[in-house]
Design a protein around this motif. Structure first.
Motif, short mmCIF file in Angstrom:
data_model
loop_
_atom_site.label_atom_id
_atom_site.label_comp_id
_atom_site.label_asym_id
_atom_site.label_seq_id
_atom_site.Cartn_x
_atom_site.Cartn_y
_atom_site.Cartn_z
N SER A 79 -5.28 10.37 -4.66
CA SER A 79 -5.94 11.13 -3.59
C SER A 79 -5.01 12.11 -2.88
O SER A 79 -5.41 13.23 -2.59
N ASP B 276 0.86 -1.18 0.00
CA ASP B 276 0.00 0.00 0.00
C ASP B 276 0.90 1.23 0.00
O ASP B 276 1.52 1.56 1.01
N TYR C 126 1.02 6.79 0.39
CA TYR C 126 1.76 8.00 0.80
C TYR C 126 3.16 8.06 0.20
O TYR C 126 4.00 8.82 0.68
N THR D 27 -2.60 5.73 -5.42
CA THR D 27 -3.77 6.62 -5.40
C THR D 27 -3.41 8.03 -5.83
O THR D 27 -2.29 8.51 -5.58
#
Ligand SMILES: Cc1ncc(COP(=O)(O)O)c(C=O)c1O
Length: 411
Positions: free
Chosen positions: A250, A218, A221, A248
């Protein structure tokens, strides 16, 4: 099947069927803190929102303009299920360059956010009964998805190192010994802000290769970094073929509400992920993909300005938290989270129940944050107390004011 008796207004009764698996799905309890804070705000209380990893920074203009332009040009129908080819290619290039990997569009499946990659990865990689190693404290959706799909979660923790949190590799080794074949790894980590030193990541990769683990990395960040070179476990020897990266848009492009991300990994695995796309949402939003494409191809002034804003907030917060007696806070080089050890401060106050302390602090001061409990059940032997402060949704003057109130409340 579980049946619930539903009482309706006209005193009619009916049963609604709720499948057994629904008793195994978890949630993000940080959203409950958000609800509490917004209810207090409605009553007129000033809130200092340190609880949720949402951003109060606006998406870079080139992303917005490209998305609007695409909408006007009629990109309002379905897109290909794995994403528009241009975005898949551009993202393959971006991820490959930043992580020193060989990737093509076939390695990329565009998703409506980073989060869907977690559940889809689990559905493709895990059979019911399989053991899955996941971080705790960690993003609560890992445990939720593993258990929802009938797997057995094997939590591993973090320990305090000299400059930051380090992986508890011993628990990971034990989990492997107990038969875990899947590893979820979140570097740079929510909530601790941990960045694996090179040797730690190499050891983890060695364990993965030696024990034939399949890995979800993951990397939500990866691009929210203030110093040092980012590193992905996928780039270590033997790892690319056994790793799926959660990417991501995001955070890097402040696009949390747009919902766009990707799964990046071995083409055969990605094909299966895209099959789930067909079944779930058909495709990600079409015109938003053009916005993201412009973001990747742009001059990066937007992401750089986002990092500069976040860095100021981080520096101020770390300084102010460490000035409070009984609090010890590392300065993470990535993410927008702090995970201070507040054991001493709570002891000075005679606090026994950290959840009551959190609620009391919110009601008295408006300072809203999460605690370690929002990121999983504490592990055996865990005695220290931690809270999590996010600084993605609060400006410097509010940080000043909020942390002054927090400090006063504690001292
Ligand atoms: C560790 C981690 N992974 C994944 C996500 C999901 O990201 P997205 O908002 O793109 O779905 C988050 C969001 O906060 C996160 O903290």
């Amino acid at each position: 099947m579980i049946f619930y008796l539903l009482h309706t207004e006209g005193d009619l009764h009916m049963t609604i069927p709720i499948a057994e698996r629904m008793s195994r799905i978890g949630t993000e309890t940080a959203f409950a803190v958000s609800l509490e804070a917004s209810q207090l705000a409605k009553q007129g209380k000033k809130i200092y929102p340190f609880h949720l990893g949402d951003m109060n920074i606006i998406t870079p203009p080139e992303v917005m303009e490209a998305a609007i332009e695409a909408m006007k040009k009629g990109k309002t129908g379905y897109s290909p299920t794995a994403g528009i080819p241009e975005l898949r290619e551009a993202l393959a290039k971006e991820v490959a360059a930043a992580r020193r990997l060989n990737l093509t569009a076939d390695n990329v499946s565009i998703q409506p956010g980073g989060k869907p990659t977690i559940g889809k990865f689990i559905m493709v990689a895990m059979n019911p009964g399989d053991k899955v190693l996941y971080p705790n404290p960690g993003y609560p959706i890992y445990e939720s998805q593993v258990e929802f799909h009938g797997g057995v979660g094997v939590p591993y923790g973090y320990k305090e190192g000299r400059d930051g949190f380090i992986l508890d590799l011993e628990t990971i080794r034990k989990g492997i010994g107990a038969g875990a074949k899947i590893l979820i790894y979140n570097n740079y980590q929510n909530p601790t802000g941990a960045s694996s030193p090179k040797e730690e990541m190499e050891e983890l990769a060695r364990l993965a290769v030696q024990n034939d683990l399949f890995v979800l990395s993951d990397e939500a960040y990866f691009d929210i970094r203030y110093s040092g070179e980012p590193m992905s476990i996928a780039s270590l020897p033997g790892m690319a073929e056994r790793t799926v990266i959660l990417y991501t848009f995001s955070k890097k492009f402040a696009m949390t509400g747009w919902r766009l991300g990707a799964a990046v990994g071995p083409a055969k695995f990605i094909e299966h992920i895209s099959k789930i796309n067909v079944n779930d949402e058909s495709c990600s939003n079409h015109f938003i993909q053009y916005g993201a494409l412009a973001g990747l191809q742009g001059n990066q002034a937007g992401p750089e300005s986002i990092i500069a804003t976040l860095k100021k907030r981080r520096d101020l917060m770390v300084e102010k938290l460490n000035a409070i007696p009984g609090i010890k806070c590392f300065k993470p080089e990535a993410t927008f989270y702090l995970f201070p050890n507040v054991t001493g401060a709570l002891q000075r106050q005679g606090v026994k129940d950290i959840e009551k302390f959190r609620q009391h602090c919110l009601q008295e001061t408006g300072v809203s944050f999460c605690t370690r409990r929002h990121f999983g059940r504490p592990l055996p032997g865990e005695e220290e107390q931690y809270v999590r402060f996010a600084y993605s949704g609060i400006d410097v003057p509010q940080i000043q004011e909020g942390l002054d109130k927090f400090s006063k409340f504690l001292t």
